[in-house]
Design an enzyme around this catalytic site. Structure first.
Site, PDB file in Angstrom:
ATOM      1  N   ASP A  43       0.833  -1.194   0.000  1.00  0.00           N
ATOM      2  CA  ASP A  43       0.000   0.000   0.000  1.00  0.00           C
ATOM      3  C   ASP A  43       0.867   1.244   0.000  1.00  0.00           C
ATOM      4  O   ASP A  43       2.096   1.182   0.146  1.00  0.00           O
ATOM      5  CB  ASP A  43      -1.032  -0.006   1.131  1.00  0.00           C
ATOM      6  N   ASN A  88      -4.492  12.495   1.039  1.00  0.00           N
ATOM      7  CA  ASN A  88      -5.899  12.914   1.046  1.00  0.00           C
ATOM      8  C   ASN A  88      -6.090  14.222   1.817  1.00  0.00           C
ATOM      9  O   ASN A  88      -6.873  15.090   1.404  1.00  0.00           O
ATOM     10  CB  ASN A  88      -6.766  11.823   1.670  1.00  0.00           C
ATOM     11  N   ASP A 131      -7.469   9.960  -5.180  1.00  0.00           N
ATOM     12  CA  ASP A 131      -7.919   9.063  -6.255  1.00  0.00           C
ATOM     13  C   ASP A 131      -6.969   9.118  -7.443  1.00  0.00           C
ATOM     14  O   ASP A 131      -6.681   8.103  -8.075  1.00  0.00           O
ATOM     15  CB  ASP A 131      -9.330   9.442  -6.703  1.00  0.00           C
ATOM     16  N   GLU A 161      -6.263   1.794  -0.017  1.00  0.00           N
ATOM     17  CA  GLU A 161      -5.004   2.002  -0.748  1.00  0.00           C
ATOM     18  C   GLU A 161      -4.143   0.746  -0.746  1.00  0.00           C
ATOM     19  O   GLU A 161      -2.948   0.805  -1.061  1.00  0.00           O
ATOM     20  CB  GLU A 161      -4.223   3.176  -0.147  1.00  0.00           C
TER      21      GLU A 161
END
Length: 281
Positions: free
Chosen positions: A159, A167, A176, A202
């Site tokens: 990840d 974010n 995204d 993620e």
């Protein structure tokens, strides 16, 4: 790519995010169709990142043409921000805020639509990787084959490091974007016989068929370097991204698909505790 020709049918299919609208088909008849957050629009996008009147698609005998309506976050086709009037081609991905639509047109639109619905059952709409459900089915099948023929099988779980900060700093649109770009960067390096899937959030997974532990570690290092070597760019800003990777290989002790995934996930968290941006087996 096929342009919408004379009398060709066309539609949009909602492919992301999941929810009550996923898979919904919106026919594009001749004339203008408005998209956005406004309740009275032709295609309502239930997303706060979309403007009230975000974009318009005008369809005539020559095809379908998309135009941004001075939206706050822009309108994107295949991840590129459009300017002016943009002619749509069969298969284009249209992003309005966080929502993604697939544009379909041509003589076999009914077949194409049902194929797209099937894709939604096995693929993640945002990253175009396989989804968790398909990962489980694939891994169980390949593990049974590996055990039957006594061949190696390995799993990478990885990840993005400190993804919450991405974010927080760039919003969910930025997050995204990073997930899509990371997937697009890794996808061409995955062998045809292997499987690249989004495990959740993620977190991603690659199933490596007929791959030993040493080979899997090398593969993990390759994708880690691939992501680290160049930052991602969003709204003109550079975002450095790194990966932590956990590796597991099928053994007598790790004899089920769930065992393999759990072991790889455990190694991933060891990589996080070891300082991130590393591969742990």
């Amino acid at each position: 790519m096929i342009r919408a020709g004379k009398h060709a049918e066309a539609c949009l299919v909602h492919i992301y995010p999941s929810g009550p609208d996923m898979g919904r088909r919106y026919p594009l008849h001749f004339g203008k169709v408005y998209l956005g957050r406004g309740e009275s629009l032709d295609i309502r996008v239930r997303d706060n990142a979309a403007s009230r009147t975000h974009a318009v698609i005008e369809t005539d005998e020559e095809g379908s043409f998309l135009q941004d309506q001075q939206s706050l976050n822009g309108t994107h086709v295949n991840d590129l921000a459009i300017k002016g009037t943009y002619p749509l081609a069969d298969g284009d991905y249209i992003r309005i805020g966080n929502a993604i639509f697939r544009y379909l047109t041509g003589g076999n639109i009914e077949v194409d639509y049902h194929e797209e619905i099937y894709r939604l059952t096995i693929m993640d709409g945002l990253t175009q990787t396989f989804n968790h459900r398909y990962l489980s089915e694939f891994l169980e099948r390949e593990l049974a084959r590996a055990q039957r023929h006594q061949r190696p099988l390995s799993v990478l779980m990885f990840d993005l490091d400190r993804f919450k900060a991405v974010n927080d700093n760039y919003g969910h649109l930025g997050g995204d974007h990073v997930l899509r770009e990371m997937s697009a960067r890794i996808r061409p390096t995955v062998r045809r016989e292997d499987l690249f899937a989004r495990y959740g959030g993620e977190e991603f997974c690659i199933v490596l068929v007929e791959t030993t532990l040493a080979q899997a570690i090398a593969a993990g290092e390759r994708i880690r370097n691939l992501v680290e070597q160049a930052p991602f760019t969003f709204d003109g800003e550079s975002i450095p991204v790194t990966l932590s990777v956990g590796v597991s290989t099928a053994t007598k002790e790790l004899g089920t698909a769930q065992d393999l995934l759990k072991a790889a996930d455990g190694k991933l968290y060891q990589a996080k505790r070891a300082g991130r941006n590393c591969v742990v087996c």
